[in-house]
Design an enzyme around this catalytic site. Structure first.
Site, PDB file in Angstrom:
ATOM      1  CB  SER A  35      -1.037  -0.040   1.013  1.00 37.54           C
ATOM      2  OG  SER A  35      -0.354  -0.018   2.422  1.00 37.54           O
ATOM      3  CG  HIS A  64      -4.233  -2.173  -0.236  1.00 37.87           C
ATOM      4  ND1 HIS A  64      -4.866  -1.230  -0.414  1.00 37.87           N
ATOM      5  CD2 HIS A  64      -3.977  -2.435   0.615  1.00 37.87           C
ATOM      6  CE1 HIS A  64      -4.398  -0.008   1.304  1.00 37.87           C
ATOM      7  NE2 HIS A  64      -3.946  -1.334   1.432  1.00 37.87           N
ATOM      8  CE  LYS A  81      -7.104  -2.036   3.255  1.00 35.59           C
ATOM      9  NZ  LYS A  81      -6.493  -2.481   4.349  1.00 35.59           N
TER      10      LYS A  81
HETATM   11  C1  LIG Z   1      -5.817  -2.923   5.223  1.00 38.56           C
HETATM   12  C2  LIG Z   1      -4.571  -3.704   5.531  1.00 38.56           C
HETATM   13  C3  LIG Z   1      -5.134  -5.180   6.040  1.00 38.56           C
HETATM   14  C4  LIG Z   1      -6.473  -4.718   7.691  1.00 38.56           C
HETATM   15  O1  LIG Z   1      -7.701  -4.687   6.609  1.00 38.56           O
HETATM   16  P1  LIG Z   1      -8.616  -4.338   7.828  1.00 38.56           P
HETATM   17  O2  LIG Z   1     -10.151  -4.852   7.244  1.00 38.56           O
HETATM   18  O3  LIG Z   1      -9.040  -3.319   7.213  1.00 38.56           O
HETATM   19  O4  LIG Z   1      -8.725  -4.475   9.054  1.00 38.56           O
HETATM   20  C5  LIG Z   1      -4.909  -6.028   5.863  1.00 38.56           C
HETATM   21  N1  LIG Z   1      -3.642  -5.903   5.360  1.00 38.56           N
HETATM   22  C6  LIG Z   1      -3.920  -5.653   4.491  1.00 38.56           C
HETATM   23  C7  LIG Z   1      -2.855  -5.900   3.220  1.00 38.56           C
HETATM   24  C8  LIG Z   1      -4.290  -4.234   4.507  1.00 38.56           C
HETATM   25  O5  LIG Z   1      -3.160  -3.880   3.805  1.00 38.56           O
END
Ligand SMILES: *Cc1c(COP(=O)(O)O)cnc(C)c1O
Length: 394
Positions: free
Chosen positions: A182, A210, A241
């Site tokens: 990210s 992502h 997301k």
């Molecule tokens: C955002 C993210 C998470 C966490 O996801 P949530 O559902 O918001 O807890 C886990 N792993 C990665 C790679 C992320 O970018």
């Protein structure tokens, strides 16, 4: 007077002195291309709302309808009395969408990682982890008690060298990587990594938080992008997301999912996702299965923005996805850039050390299908103005 909490004041002062203190901005509008942030209306380039679903009328309606029928809370953990037919429907729908044998949902992507990694490996085992993996993978690895070996970012040669170095010194082995990273918006050569996992008979896990709703056919994720169906043992995903809601999912081999029903601790000891979350997520899958329009618009928006930035003379780093870093170098410059953009009506986050390496500070621009071409033109004009003013571009 008690002094036992003074250490917190000292720590907080330290964070403020070193510029690492989190100041949290507040929204007084729904998610979307435009936000009201601390009272000011701005163009939004900070959210993970890739497809604009967080405030989509169909998701909102699905949540309302489900609440009329099932109420709000699940009332228990999944293994006692918290599994509703809605939860099973979601698990079936996401399995079909992703083309996997089976899935299990968690409260979030974060808890999916915390539950999955310690269920797969323990003290006698070894994890090969990309050096830039997400915090929730790092925490999951620590919780497992397994030995962790970090390989160079997205580098199959480094991974293979580490595997050879440690051959014969562990019971089970797990390779784990983010799908899309990210901070840079890049992704690893997962086909090469899968070949290595097969050659050395290691479990392979990818966290596609992502990538889901972004990569692959109609947003089916990184495994679909590389056409690796059936060759990645565990895919972790999130509904927070691109899906615009909240909740985590683990997808893959039915034996792994069955094992997580028995041993995934956040599944066993933390309550199920709420009714509106589940219903809205199912509505998001409906939209993704009906049409690729939103995913296509996300990518055409990303292309338009990146081309515009390159023409202006900006460096967009290693981006291979709609996540677009604008490389600036020093953290102070990135912070000033972000502050000036906000004054110009553009909300985009500055990232500096320790979130990214020293000297690689940047503005991170999150592209969304919710943005119109006019929104993107307006933001490019703001980037041009601030970039010239601060001497980043000519
Ligand atoms: C955002 C993210 C998470 C966490 O996801 P949530 O559902 O918001 O807890 C886990 N792993 C990665 C790679 C992320 O970018």
């Amino acid at each position: 007077m008690s002094t036992k909490l003074n250490w917190i004041d000292e720590e907080l002062e330290g964070l403020k002195d070193s510029g690492l203190y989190n100041r949290i901005r507040t929204l007084s509008s729904p998610q979307g291309a435009w936000l009201v942030v601390d009272g000011k209306r701005v163009l939004n380039f900070c959210s993970n709302n890739y497809l604009g679903l967080a405030n989509h009328p169909k998701l909102v309606q699905a949540a309302k309808d489900a609440m009329d029928q099932f109420g709000v809370g699940p009332g228990a953990v999944r293994t006692i009395a918290g599994t509703m037919n809605l939860h099973l429907e979601l698990e079936k729908r996401i399995a079909a969408f992703k083309g996997v044998e089976s899935t299990i949902t968690f409260q979030s992507g974060f808890t999916a990682n915390l539950g999955t990694i310690p269920a797969l490996v323990g003290k006698e085992d070894l994890i090969f982890s990309d050096e830039l993996n997400h915090a929730s993978i790092i925490d999951g690895c620590r919780l497992s008690g397994a030995k962790v070996v970090r390989y160079a970012h997205a580098d199959p040669a480094s991974l293979e060298a580490m595997i050879r170095e440690n051959e014969g010194q562990y019971r089970r082995g797990l390779i784990v990587t983010d799908g899309v990273f990210s901070m840079d918006g890049d992704y690893p050569p997962l086909d090469k990594i899968a070949e290595i996992a097969e050659a050395y008979d290691l479990m392979l896990m990818v966290d596609d938080a992502h990538g889901e709703g972004v990569l692959g056919k109609g947003g089916r994720g990184i495994v679909d992008h590389f056409d690796l169906h059936g060759r990645v043992d565990v895919e972790v995903g999130t509904f927070s997301k691109a899906f615009g809601v909240m909740g985590g999912v683990v997808a893959g081999d039915a034996r792994i999912i069955e094992w997580l029903h028995q041993r995934g601790r956040p599944f066993l000891f933390s309550s199920a996702v709420t009714v509106p979350d589940v219903a809205a997520t199912i509505a998001a899958i409906d939209l993704l299965e009906e049409s690729t329009e939103l995913v296509d618009r996300l990518w055409s928006n990303a292309e338009m923005f990146k081309n515009g930035m390159k023409q202006l003379g900006f460096d967009t780093g290693k981006s291979m996805t709609p996540i677009t870093p604008v490389m600036l170098g020093e953290a102070k410059l990135a912070r000033e850039f972000s502050r000036r953009l906000y004054e110009e009506g553009v909300f985009a986050m500055a990232l500096g050390f320790p979130t990214v390496p020293r000297g690689l500070a940047r503005i991170r621009v999150m592209i969304s299908a919710a943005q119109t071409p006019e929104d993107l033109e307006e933001s490019l004009a703001a980037f041009a103005k601030v970039g010239q003013e601060l001497g980043v571009i000519a």
